[in-house]
Enzyme design. Structure first.
Site, PDB file in Angstrom:
ATOM      1  N   LEU A   1       0.854  -1.190   0.000  1.00 25.38           N
ATOM      2  CA  LEU A   1       0.000   0.000   0.000  1.00 25.38           C
ATOM      3  C   LEU A   1       0.890   1.241   0.000  1.00 25.38           C
ATOM      4  O   LEU A   1       2.068   1.163   0.365  1.00 25.38           O
ATOM      5  CB  LEU A   1      -0.916  -0.033   1.223  1.00 25.38           C
TER       6      LEU A   1
ATOM      7  N   CYS B   1       3.835   7.014  -4.700  1.00 22.19           N
ATOM      8  CA  CYS B   1       4.709   7.915  -3.918  1.00 22.19           C
ATOM      9  C   CYS B   1       5.984   7.215  -3.447  1.00 22.19           C
ATOM     10  O   CYS B   1       7.093   7.667  -3.753  1.00 22.19           O
ATOM     11  CB  CYS B   1       3.919   8.525  -2.765  1.00 22.19           C
TER      12      CYS B   1
ATOM     13  N   CYS C   1       7.391  10.503  -5.205  1.00 20.24           N
ATOM     14  CA  CYS C   1       7.936  11.464  -4.217  1.00 20.24           C
ATOM     15  C   CYS C   1       9.225  10.969  -3.580  1.00 20.24           C
ATOM     16  O   CYS C   1      10.152  11.756  -3.345  1.00 20.24           O
ATOM     17  CB  CYS C   1       6.951  11.734  -3.085  1.00 20.24           C
TER      18      CYS C   1
ATOM     19  N   HIS D   1       7.573   0.545   1.998  1.00 15.81           N
ATOM     20  CA  HIS D   1       6.438  -0.305   1.613  1.00 15.81           C
ATOM     21  C   HIS D   1       6.008  -1.177   2.799  1.00 15.81           C
ATOM     22  O   HIS D   1       4.813  -1.310   3.097  1.00 15.81           O
ATOM     23  CB  HIS D   1       6.834  -1.265   0.475  1.00 15.81           C
TER      24      HIS D   1
ATOM     25  N   PHE E   1      16.067  31.374  16.207  1.00 16.69           N
ATOM     26  CA  PHE E   1      17.156  31.973  15.440  1.00 16.69           C
ATOM     27  C   PHE E   1      18.393  31.069  15.498  1.00 16.69           C
ATOM     28  O   PHE E   1      18.695  30.535  16.548  1.00 16.69           O
ATOM     29  CB  PHE E   1      17.470  33.338  16.044  1.00 16.69           C
TER      30      PHE E   1
END
Ligand code: FAD
Ligand code: COM
Length: 521
Positions: A78, A82, A87, A137, A499
């Site tokens: 599933l 991607c 991706c 996966h 910062f």
């Protein structure tokens, strides 16, 4: 009909799943994997066809709402494209591009190895991806089965029989609703030579690259995938030419930011042919790419290369549904849906890439969820709009809202806060800069990034933001939400910065916010 493997009673660890997925992919086994609860006799509220981002998130939501749902996917895992072809390899290659730009910039200095004249092999990086991708996966399968309690059939092509019935490996499944989450695939242009060895798309690159490309990469396309993969090829030390039909990188609308992004790519040696089109790919006697002919305004340009990367967009996996269900498609064959994700047949929904742009994960997942809500009786509408966006060059480029030009068309009193500021040295100034940019700041200030905040000076609301550098993308997810909810320069001035952070928006706002009629900076 292949013998099905029933895993409902089995607890599979992530490591076991990885072995299993590896074995199935390597052997090319066609045995379907059934994870269906034999003790639940409720009818399925929905079958999600496709278990990618859209299918998996939609199904998980539907089940969480108390419904019964089945996912069917032809891959043995599933998560969809991607983690397999999109991706995840993109981010791996973009990480390599960023790292290699650093190494080339500091070649032979400090602790950096000599990189001049060195070409980095692409094939081992692709192989690394191929062997590593089954980790994600396995994780998706584990999470879906053991944590989300999802029912699924994997490693099996779904055949649509009618608007309630799906056939898999000879078995039929009925559901009140179908959700088509079938994804998309790269468009391959019909030009002579397209079938030659050495022509790749984002899919075939990770599946089939078995020869190391030579020293020149020709990239067809000017969009995200073209630029992202092009920057990777370039960073490995190859001559890289981007061939864009119109303008390269058109999605970054802010002209000044785009100019910086393109300039930095050109300084890394990237070449651009704009208003240009692939005409012919010529091969040698062995059937391998030899030369590419590009049609430009000035005539045909021939480039000797053995490596062509095609990235001209995506087309929906909608052929089967168009034939069997007769659904309405748009002029590019994407499935037409309303804002509830319903197709032209009320109980058939479509979600994710199969419905067209934007082809992004958040959109796929949110559409999957939207369909789930409607199926479970909670009226819901979704249309992707006003979302933050990003892409990679050798840098990470993030943006949201309006470009400066768009803002000036809409507002009379636009104010700009940016780094570097307008100054006689142009971009040759060591700010912004932040994490992963400090070496550039000291040695090559012009490479330390660019950022811009666009403000409607009358309402003091932020209307756009752009960052080119590293590390700001994460913040843009949240910043966009705040901007949509009316964030002002004064709100930003009141936030607490960590910062040095890559985007200096908070401190720039604080420096200016005290002045009611503040100026650009
Ligand atoms: P998919 O994930 O493609 O899922 C479709 C599923 O349907 C697949 O698993 C497939 O096996 C299955 N299927 C199809 N037909 C059948 C059938 N007949 N039977 C059974 N199963 C079937 N987006 C981002 O947000 N960030 C990024 O960085 C990013 N990078 C990208 C890089 C590249 C190179 C590409 C091409 C895309 C990228 N995207 C990115 C877009 C993103 O990958 C997609 O928007 C997203 O994966 C779409 O999810 P989906 O569920 O709609 O489709
Ligand atoms: C992510 C895949 S790589 S999914 O959206 O979590 O299914």
């Amino acid at each position: 009909m292949a013998t099905a493997i029933d895993i409902w009673e089995n607890y599979l660890t992530i490591a076991k799943w990885q072995d299993f997925v590896n074995g199935t992919l390597e052997s090319g086994s066609s045995s379907p994997i059934f994870n269906i609860n034999p003790n639940d006799d409720r009818e399925f509220d929905a079958i999600y066809l496709g278990g990618g981002a859209a299918g998996r998130f939609g199904a998980a939501y539907l089940r969480a709402m108390g419904g019964r749902v089945l996912i069917i996917d032809r891959w043995p895992f599933l998560g969809g494209s991607c983690p397999h072809q999109a991706c995840v390899p993109h981010h791996l290659f973009s990480d390599c591009a960023a790292q290699l730009m650093l190494e080339r910039t500091f070649s032979g200095q400090l602790w950096f190895q000599e990189m001049i004249g060195k070409t980095v092999s692409i094939k081992p990086i692709v192989e690394l991806f191929r062997s590593g991708r089954t980790g994600p996966h396995a994780m998706m399968n584990y999470q879906s089965k053991e944590q989300l309690g999802l029912e699924f059939v994997l490693n099996a092509e779904a055949k649509i029989i009618d608007a309630h019935t799906i056939q898999v490996n000879g078995s039929q499944f009925q559901a009140k609703n179908l959700v088509l989450a079938l994804g998309a695939k790269p468009i391959v242009p019909d030009v002579p030579g397209i079938q030659l060895q050495g022509v790749f798309t984002s899919q075939s690159l990770v599946e089939k690259l078995d020869d190391e490309p030579g020293n020149t990469a020709v990239v067809i396309g000017g969009g995200k995938t073209a630029i992202e993969y092009g920057c990777f090829f370039n960073a490995t030390g190859r001559r890289t030419i981007i061939v864009a039909r119109h303008q390269a990188m058109p999605m970054l609308k802010d002209a000044e930011s785009r100019a910086y992004a393109i300039l930095m790519m050109e300084e890394q040696g990237m070449e651009f042919l704009e208003n240009a089109e692939l005409s012919v790919i010529h091969g040698d006697a062995q059937g391998k790419v030899k030369t590419v002919s590009i049609k430009t305004a000035g005539g045909i340009v021939n480039i000797d290369t053995d490596f062509v990367f095609i990235a001209i967009g995506e087309q929906a996996n909608s052929e089967q549904v168009a034939q069997t269900l007769g659904l309405e498609l748009d002029d590019k064959s994407f499935i037409k849906v309303n804002r509830r994700m319903q197709t032209s047949i009320a109980n058939v929904y479509a979600v994710g890439d199969v419905t067209g742009p934007p082809m992004e994960m958040f959109k796929a997942r949110k559409e999957g969820v939207c369909a789930a809500k409607n199926i479970m009786g909670q009226a819901s509408e979704y249309k992707a709009a006003d979302y933050p966006d990003f892409m990679h060059t050798h840098y990470e480029v993030s943006w949201l809202g309006l470009s400066e030009t768009q803002a000036r068309q809409r507002y009379a009193n636009v104010k700009i806060l940016k780094l570097p500021p307008d100054n006689p040295n142009g971009f040759d100034v060591g700010l912004p800069a932040g994490d992963r940019m400090m070496l550039y700041l000291m040695a090559k200030p012009r490479m330390s990034g660019f950022q811009k905040l666009i403000i409607d000076g009358d309402t003091r609301k932020i209307v756009g933001a752009i960052h080119i550098g590293y590390g700001a993308k994460d913040g843009f997810q949240y910043l966009n939400y705040l901007v949509k909810n009316g964030l002002t320069i004064d709100d930003l001035a009141d936030m607490d910065e960590l910062f040095i952070s890559p985007s200096y928006f908070i401190q720039l706002c604080r420096l200016r916010a005290g002045d009611i009629h503040f100026n650009d900076m």
